[in-house]
Design a protein around this motif. Structure first.
Motif, PDB file in Angstrom:
ATOM      1  N   ARG A   1       0.800  -1.223   0.000  1.00  0.00           N
ATOM      2  CA  ARG A   1       0.000   0.000   0.000  1.00  0.00           C
ATOM      3  C   ARG A   1       0.833   1.273   0.000  1.00  0.00           C
ATOM      4  O   ARG A   1       0.539   2.214  -0.738  1.00  0.00           O
ATOM      5  CB  ARG A   1      -0.921   0.026   1.219  1.00  0.00           C
TER       6      ARG A   1
ATOM      7  N   GLU B   1      -8.545   3.317  -0.351  1.00  0.00           N
ATOM      8  CA  GLU B   1      -7.378   2.482  -0.042  1.00  0.00           C
ATOM      9  C   GLU B   1      -7.066   1.537  -1.196  1.00  0.00           C
ATOM     10  O   GLU B   1      -5.901   1.344  -1.568  1.00  0.00           O
ATOM     11  CB  GLU B   1      -7.619   1.669   1.232  1.00  0.00           C
ATOM     12  N   GLN B   2      -8.092   0.970  -1.783  1.00  0.00           N
ATOM     13  CA  GLN B   2      -7.881   0.047  -2.903  1.00  0.00           C
ATOM     14  C   GLN B   2      -7.243   0.782  -4.081  1.00  0.00           C
ATOM     15  O   GLN B   2      -6.345   0.247  -4.754  1.00  0.00           O
ATOM     16  CB  GLN B   2      -9.210  -0.589  -3.319  1.00  0.00           C
TER      17      GLN B   2
ATOM     18  N   GLN C   1      -5.299   3.449  -3.840  1.00  0.00           N
ATOM     19  CA  GLN C   1      -3.910   3.697  -3.463  1.00  0.00           C
ATOM     20  C   GLN C   1      -3.058   2.434  -3.625  1.00  0.00           C
ATOM     21  O   GLN C   1      -1.941   2.487  -4.139  1.00  0.00           O
ATOM     22  CB  GLN C   1      -3.834   4.184  -2.015  1.00  0.00           C
ATOM     23  N   ARG C   2      -3.593   1.300  -3.189  1.00  0.00           N
ATOM     24  CA  ARG C   2      -2.845   0.047  -3.281  1.00  0.00           C
ATOM     25  C   ARG C   2      -2.495  -0.297  -4.737  1.00  0.00           C
ATOM     26  O   ARG C   2      -1.355  -0.677  -5.050  1.00  0.00           O
ATOM     27  CB  ARG C   2      -3.647  -1.099  -2.657  1.00  0.00           C
TER      28      ARG C   2
END
Length: 399
Positions: free
Chosen positions: A340, A385-386, A388-389
């Motif tokens: 991440r 978040e997904q 960004q990952r």
């Protein structure tokens, strides 16, 4: 990409009316840009959410205010460690609140002995906390017949009792609003005028402002706030009575900005590359370095763990076991998270479930925009978040 499917499903399931995403590297390349959905759920609106849609960016304004304040330090107009009381006589005038007598309906106060400085304002170590976060301050407001954080000016919103001796702890409060006011006092210009001249202008950005209603070119591009239920569940509905400025009419350096994601991302990318048209090398170092001593750092991490609301709203749903500290730019995650982010990545965001990040080791940054409350809704932050990952895994070389 998988994150695109997740966002599209959120739109289809009426969790997210619309969104815009951008990511790029320190060399100025845009690695990803995309937008989908509608910019408003109001009946008369049919305009799609696009990269030029104007959003209330709320606390994402703080990063710009920190840059503006350091520009004033560079110019010799302000000092980081000089008391601000000569320019801001209202700040801290009540002293420190230590309790509340319910029978007398009055607060107990003691004087503070430590002067407040610009460094403290930008580090949230100045003794203030947003009143709506603090039960004692809420009682104090009610005893005066006042509502929390309501009013047109910084002074009306944020002239509050302190809750600790300045420099000894951390609480999230109106330090950036006061820092913006300090910039105005030092320069004799509004924060709008100063940022237009010193930040937005040099970067060629036209789509950031504190006053979108005064801009005819923004009228049909304004997104509106929508809300999920109290549990963060859909379907999202229009929130016509929600005023993100709570009556504010001044430039609020802590949360009053409006921007397109094209505009804000151009600024964020300039921060990532440490653009010398904005700050010199020493100032960039100051902006990003950890500002909390061990005592204040412990207070910050304890604060993030103190309730689910704090870990959601202030911790941005990042695992609480990741040690964090604070810079003038925002929250620093000292250790990375596999797949991440790298060690030392910096985050912050804004009330309508908006986030940005700077990953200096990977050389990438990103911003995720939408206009949805409750603030920092976990279901929406999980999408961010997904995003960004996948940017990290695709463009940093990490797996």
């Amino acid at each position: 990409m998988e994150f695109e499917k997740a966002y599209e499903k959120a739109v289809e399931d009426n969790i997210l009316p619309g969104y815009a995403l951008m990511a790029g590297n320190k060399n100025g390349k845009v690695l990803y840009s995309g937008a989908r959905g509608m910019q408003s759920l109001r009946d008369a609106s049919s305009r799609p959410f696009q990269l030029d849609t104007i959003c209330a960016i709320a606390s994402m304004t703080k990063l710009m205010t920190a840059v503006a304040a350091l520009q004033c330090v560079e110019a010799g107009l302000l000092e980081l460690d000089k008391p601000v009381s000569d320019l801001l006589p209202e700040i801290g005038k009540y002293g420190i609140i230590t309790g509340f007598d319910d029978e007398k309906n009055e607060a107990t106060m003691v004087p503070n002995s430590t002067p407040i400085t610009l460094r403290m304002l930008l580090s949230h170590t100045n003794g203030h906390e947003y009143d709506w976060f603090n039960p004692l301050l809420m009682k104090w407001r009610a005893s005066r017949g006042e509502m929390p954080w309501v009013g047109p000016t910084v002074e009306q919103k944020s002239t509050l009792p302190l809750i600790f001796e300045p420099g000894t702890s951390f609480r999230y409060g109106a330090g950036s609003d006061w820092a913006g006011k300090l910039v105005e006092k030092a320069t004799g210009k509004s924060l709008e005028a100063f940022m237009a001249e010193r930040i937005w202008g040099p970067l060629g950005i036209k789509d950031i402002t504190f006053y979108p209603k005064k801009r005819d070119d923004m009228a049909d591009r304004m997104a509106t706030i929508s809300t999920l239920n109290e549990k963060g569940e859909g379907p999202a509905v229009d929130a016509p009575d929600f005023d993100i400025l709570f009556g504010g009419t001044e430039c609020l350096g802590g949360g009053g900005g409006f921007a397109s994601m094209e505009g804000y991302f151009a600024f964020l990318q300039a921060v990532l590359r440490k653009d010398r048209s904005l700050l010199n090398d020493l100032s960039w170092t100051e902006l990003f370095k950890p500002q909390l001593n061990e005592q204040c750092k412990k207070a910050f991490n304890d604060y993030l763990k103190s309730s689910p609301l704090h870990s959601q709203y202030l911790g941005m749903c990042i695992p609480t076991d990741l040690e964090k500290t604070w810079s003038f730019a925002g929250m620093i995650c000292e250790k990375g998270q596999r797949g991440r982010m790298s060690d030392g990545s910096i985050f912050w965001g804004g009330v309508p479930s908006m986030t940005w990040y700077l990953d200096f080791e990977a050389g990438i940054c990103g911003v995720a925009a939408c206009q949805i409350i409750p603030p920092m809704s976990p279901s929406v932050l999980a999408l961010h978040e997904q995003f960004q990952r996948e940017m990290y895994q695709k463009f940093s070389g990490a797996k």
